[in-house]
Scaffold this motif. Structure first.
Motif, PDB file in Angstrom:
ATOM      1  N   PHE A 526       8.309  -1.890  -0.205  1.00  9.62           N
ATOM      2  CA  PHE A 526      10.006  -2.156  -1.244  1.00  9.62           C
ATOM      3  C   PHE A 526       9.329  -2.418  -2.630  1.00  9.62           C
ATOM      4  CE2 PHE A 526      11.756  -3.481   2.415  1.00  9.62           C
ATOM      5  CZ  PHE A 526      12.666  -2.375   3.498  1.00  9.62           C
ATOM      6  N   ASP A 527       8.271  -3.494  -2.779  1.00  7.07           N
ATOM      7  CA  ASP A 527       7.621  -3.769  -3.739  1.00  7.07           C
ATOM      8  C   ASP A 527       6.788  -1.973  -5.031  1.00  7.07           C
ATOM      9  OD1 ASP A 527       8.775  -5.987  -3.474  1.00  7.07           O
ATOM     10  OD2 ASP A 527       7.142  -6.950  -3.196  1.00  7.07           O
ATOM     11  N   HIS A 528       6.268  -1.901  -4.107  1.00  8.08           N
ATOM     12  CA  HIS A 528       5.232  -0.610  -4.315  1.00  8.08           C
ATOM     13  C   HIS A 528       6.221   0.725  -4.509  1.00  8.08           C
ATOM     14  CE1 HIS A 528       2.728  -3.107  -2.803  1.00  8.08           C
ATOM     15  NE2 HIS A 528       1.778  -2.196  -1.728  1.00  8.08           N
ATOM     16  N   ASP A 543      -4.287  -0.181  -9.061  1.00  6.23           N
ATOM     17  CA  ASP A 543      -4.810  -1.351  -9.029  1.00  6.23           C
ATOM     18  C   ASP A 543      -4.642  -1.145  -7.149  1.00  6.23           C
ATOM     19  OD1 ASP A 543      -5.127  -2.687 -10.955  1.00  6.23           O
ATOM     20  OD2 ASP A 543      -3.088  -2.988 -11.162  1.00  6.23           O
ATOM     21  N   TYR A 544      -2.991  -0.016  -6.407  1.00  2.00           N
ATOM     22  CA  TYR A 544      -3.859   0.036  -5.777  1.00  2.00           C
ATOM     23  C   TYR A 544      -5.019   0.256  -4.805  1.00  2.00           C
ATOM     24  CZ  TYR A 544      -0.818   0.952  -0.654  1.00  2.00           C
ATOM     25  OH  TYR A 544      -0.236   1.320   0.305  1.00  2.00           O
ATOM     26  N   ILE A 545      -4.907  -0.101  -3.288  1.00  4.00           N
ATOM     27  CA  ILE A 545      -6.102   0.368  -2.749  1.00  4.00           C
ATOM     28  C   ILE A 545      -6.053   1.552  -2.286  1.00  4.00           C
ATOM     29  CG2 ILE A 545      -5.080  -0.515  -0.500  1.00  4.00           C
ATOM     30  CD1 ILE A 545      -7.801  -2.087   0.345  1.00  4.00           C
ATOM     31  N   PHE A 546      -5.310   2.530  -1.842  1.00  4.82           N
ATOM     32  CA  PHE A 546      -5.649   3.877  -1.453  1.00  4.82           C
ATOM     33  C   PHE A 546      -5.081   4.290  -3.217  1.00  4.82           C
ATOM     34  CE2 PHE A 546      -4.333   1.851   2.292  1.00  4.82           C
ATOM     35  CZ  PHE A 546      -5.386   2.886   3.155  1.00  4.82           C
ATOM     36  N   ASN A 547      -5.667   5.567  -2.638  1.00  8.08           N
ATOM     37  CA  ASN A 547      -5.533   6.557  -4.285  1.00  8.08           C
ATOM     38  C   ASN A 547      -4.051   7.124  -3.524  1.00  8.08           C
ATOM     39  OD1 ASN A 547      -5.425   8.786  -6.401  1.00  8.08           O
ATOM     40  ND2 ASN A 547      -6.622  10.011  -5.254  1.00  8.08           N
ATOM     41  N   GLY A 565     -14.932   4.436  -3.388  1.00 11.54           N
ATOM     42  CA  GLY A 565     -14.760   2.857  -4.184  1.00 11.54           C
ATOM     43  C   GLY A 565     -14.045   1.721  -3.894  1.00 11.54           C
ATOM     44  N   SER A 566     -13.381   2.406  -3.071  1.00 11.50           N
ATOM     45  CA  SER A 566     -12.255   1.493  -2.137  1.00 11.50           C
ATOM     46  C   SER A 566     -12.401   1.386  -0.894  1.00 11.50           C
ATOM     47  CB  SER A 566     -11.368   2.954  -2.023  1.00 11.50           C
ATOM     48  OG  SER A 566     -11.004   3.647  -0.765  1.00 11.50           O
TER      49      SER A 566
END
Length: 802
Positions: A526-528, A543-547, A565-566
């Motif tokens: 929900f925050d995302h 910042d998010y771990i996935f593209n 990179g992730s």
């Protein structure tokens, strides 16, 4: 003993036709047994076989040259035998399955074995072709022309074969062509007719008892076949894949239905394409309803949201499949519905052969069916406006494990949504439903795409134009051209309450509404959503771990979320054994790249050290032919992937690119035989190639956009015309190089072929990896740089002029 030049040329053309066709057959076979089109892997198989052939020639060139007239027909014969037998041979130790690769270590061996078995026809065929080039180097331009012209013909012939011949039969049918080539040059071998007759038993056995590829146990169709009394009631193959219909008494149609649905879900047959779910066959009468007069079945899923807000008069259903969403739209009585389904093979099945399977939905008077790709239809109808545009459901029940990461999804790019948005009426909406997944990726990328789209159109209040509701299994997203009204927001709440769904995005959302009925597995989702909707989306992307940046036409891989990179951060958050199954396609591309590089070094480069690399200016020979190998393959791979958008189908795109490039390259090779292979000629030719690649990188897609609405045959002809200039000059560089070596360093010719093949092998997978991470533009840039390197190396290459 001398063979007739015309017999050599014709045998070369016939074998080249079979080899290029076999590449596309393997692509189809892997699409059935695995998940998506391994275009880069199939092309690398062919190049690996050719490279190993060049190395073999280097090791035994003198013996092969002395026995040329006897070796050539034998090699053709072995090419045909391996072509006919490879389909059965790959499963002799068990079936390779991509999904098990990181769970069962034996799968790595099976993958390598599959790779090498499929290389055999290319090895024997490549050895025959390379031997002709080496033995007849003085006439290299002529023979290279027959090689490329035959290959171009093969890329076209195989499309026709896909339509008229069952796929399992085609490998054995193609195997007859190298055997015909062997018969053409059969002279001087005693009892060859008897040998050929015995060899013919192998492809004849394949024609009588063809081998059907095994479908992965992790594909949807495999699961359906495990149901009691399940059976395949229909099967046909074609250029769009293998269509199969599965019937089972326990196979029910219940797509993430609300728990408030009280009726028994109906039993329905399912249509699969290459083992993947294509659509449910609704049958006659019920059309997906629990009774003839009640609500449509999909009104008990989140997909009913747009019809609860604004009943549409005009609907566009994209990638309509078997017509499930079309049936849903018709239940709400619009005046007109347009269905766009690119799979013409399925369209023919459901309109001409078995329309009763879907209650003749596509034949109803208020329905117009188009067999175009989504983007082609949008480009062809710029003036048409729709009240509702329905996209196909994204993802799959339980998640997809990222198996489609390498698949071009041009209907989900930022540019595609821009075209859809322009086709909406003033109160029009776009609806997309996404299956629930964890960790969240596809829903976030879809929201990010819509947020960026609205921002580009100067809309700074996306929360008033985007609405979403969620159930236990799916989330349905709405993008409206006009702001949602207060009444519509209340209608969405009523719809959600009666179905036990939860609002996810409403402009006046209250705390606690989001998971009243369906508890969230991770509330950070929900925050995302809030950040992407109203916060700094660029910071979130970083910042998010996935593209989850929007897919674009330059990087149309909507289902690609992982990057090199992730991986370290993903390893800290998840078990290392889980990582491959978060994005199997990306991991497979990386594994394949490593395997291809190792195989090419072991099979091509290392054996050449046994004969040594003699002669002068060796580094320039390496740079010249390495540049050709990288440049040509990078250019080819970009064109294949970009033309999927233009032609609408991967097999058509691959066939068109191969035919256009090879035919024009063959013409260039033929003309090169009449030119001096001096430094001035090489500089001009190389410079022209570099300039054309740069121009095409900038102008090709704008040129194609102008003709996107043309009929398919006209678009194919346009591709041939547009690709002719660069391919024509590219076809000159290889024979020019060999002729210069023949004048002073002919012992380097096998090395030159080996280097060209080794770098071509690696370039196929490497181009895919670069396109995933940076887009097609950089791949084209590397192609131009590679040919620039070849052009510079030509200044010091060899010493002859041919």
């Amino acid at each position: 003993m001398v063979l007739e030049p015309r017999h050599i040329a014709l045998s070369l053309g016939v074998t080249s036709l079979a080899i290029i066709s076999f590449q596309l057959v393997i692509m189809q076979l892997l699409s059935i047994s695995q998940w998506h089109h391994f275009a880069y892997m199939v092309i690398s198989m062919a190049m690996l076989g050719f490279g190993a052939a060049g190395t073999f020639l280097a090791l035994f060139r003198e013996w092969l040259k002395r026995h040329f007239v006897r070796a050539l027909p034998v090699l053709y014969l072995l090419c045909g035998l391996s072509m006919a037998g490879s389909v059965r041979l790959v499963g002799i130790f068990g079936e390779f399955d991509t999904f098990l690769l990181f769970f069962d270590r034996s799968q790595l061996g099976l993958m390598s074995f599959t790779y090498l078995v499929y290389c055999l026809p290319f090895f024997f065929g490549g050895l025959a072709i390379t031997l002709v080039f080496y033995h007849e180097v003085v006439h290299i331009g002529k023979y290279y022309f027959f090689n490329l012209a035959g290959s171009a013909a093969g890329a076209l012939v195989i499309i026709w074969l896909f339509w008229v011949v069952p796929l399992p039969v085609i490998p054995s049918l193609l195997a007859l062509l190298p055997m015909l080539a062997a018969w053409m040059v059969r002279r001087h071998i005693r009892r060859f007719s008897a040998i050929l007759a015995a060899a013919l038993l192998v492809p004849m056995a394949g024609l009588i008892l063809p081998a059907t590829p095994e479908i992965s146990e992790f594909k949807a169709m495999f699961g359906s076949l495990q149901l009691p009394d399940a059976e395949v009631i229909y099967e046909e193959s074609g250029p769009y894949g293998l269509l199969q219909v599965v019937r089972a008494p326990a196979q029910r149609f219940a797509p993430a239905l609300s728990l408030q649905y009280r009726s028994e879900p109906p039993v329905r047959d399912i249509l699969f394409n290459n083992g993947e779910y294509f659509g449910t066959l609704l049958g006659s009468g019920l059309a997906g309803r629990d009774d003839d007069s009640g609500p449509h079945l999909l009104d008990y899923s989140t997909r009913g949201l747009p019809f609860a807000l604004r009943p549409p008069e005009s609907v566009l259903v994209l990638k309509s499949g078997t017509g499930v969403d079309l049936s849903h739209a018709l239940a709400h009585q619009p005046s007109h519905v347009t269905a766009v389904e690119p799979n013409r093979q399925a369209n023919r099945l459901l309109t001409a052969r078995h329309p009763e399977w879907i209650d003749s939905l596509y034949l109803k008077p208020q329905v117009a069916l188009y067999g175009n790709s989504v983007r082609t239809w949008l480009a062809s109808h710029p003036q048409i406006k729709k009240d509702l545009i329905v996209l196909p459901v994204v993802g799959a029940f339980g998640g997809t494990s990222g198996v489609h990461a390498l698949q071009e999804q041009y209907h989900l790019t930022l540019e595609a949504f821009g075209e859809m948005h322009a086709r909406l009426t003033e109160n029009g909406m776009i609806v997309a439903t996404v299956w629930a997944e964890y960790p969240p990726r596809e829903s976030l990328k879809l929201l990010a795409t819509w947020r960026v789209l609205l921002e580009e159109r100067g809309n700074d209040k996306p929360e008033h134009h985007i609405m979403a509701i969620r159930s236990w299994g799916t989330t349905t997203w709405l993008l409206s051209r006009s702001p949602f009204t207060e009444g519509e927001r209340e209608a969405a709440r009523r719809f959600s309450r009666t179905r036990s769904f939860d609002p996810l995005i409403l402009a006046d959302l209250e705390p606690g509404e989001r998971d009243y009925f369906n508890m969230a597995e991770d509330r950070s989702f929900f925050d995302h959503v809030d950040t992407l909707l109203t916060g700094s989306h660029e910071a979130f992307f970083d910042d998010y771990i996935f593209n989850v940046r929007p897919a674009t036409d330059n990087r149309p891989f909507f289902s690609h979320f992982m990057s090199p990179g992730s991986i370290p951060e993903l390893r800290r958050q998840y078990d290392i054994r889980e990582l491959p199954y978060m994005e199997l396609g990306f991991i497979m591309a990386a594994v394949t790249l490593v395997q291809i590089v190792l195989a090419s070094v072991i099979l091509i480069i290392l054996p050449l050290f046994r004969v040594g690399w003699q002669g002068t200016r060796r580094r320039w020979t390496f740079l010249y032919f390495a540049g050709i190998g990288i440049g040509f393959m990078f250019f080819e791979m970009v064109l294949i992937q970009k033309l999927v958008l233009y032609l609408g189908q991967p097999v058509y795109a691959t066939a068109a690119v191969l035919a256009a490039l090879l035919l024009s390259s063959g013409a260039g090779s033929f003309v090169s035989s009449r030119l001096q292979a001096d430094r001035r000629t090489l500089l001009r030719t190389g410079g022209a190639i570099v300039l054309l690649i740069v121009l095409y990188a900038l102008l090709l897609m704008p040129l194609l956009d102008v003709s996107m609405s043309w009929p398919l045959l006209a678009r194919v002809a346009n591709v041939v015309i547009l690709l002719a200039p660069p391919a024509f000059f590219m076809g000159m560089m290889f024979p020019f190089g060999l002729r210069r070596l023949s004048g002073s360093n002919d012992t380097q010719i096998p090395w030159a072929c080996g280097v060209d093949s080794c770098l071509s092998v690696s370039a196929t997978a490497l181009a895919t990896m670069i396109a995933l991470e940076t887009g097609f533009g950089l791949v084209m840039g590397v192609a131009a740089g590679a040919y620039a390197l070849t052009t510079l190396a030509s200044l010091r290459l060899g010493g002859g002029t041919g």
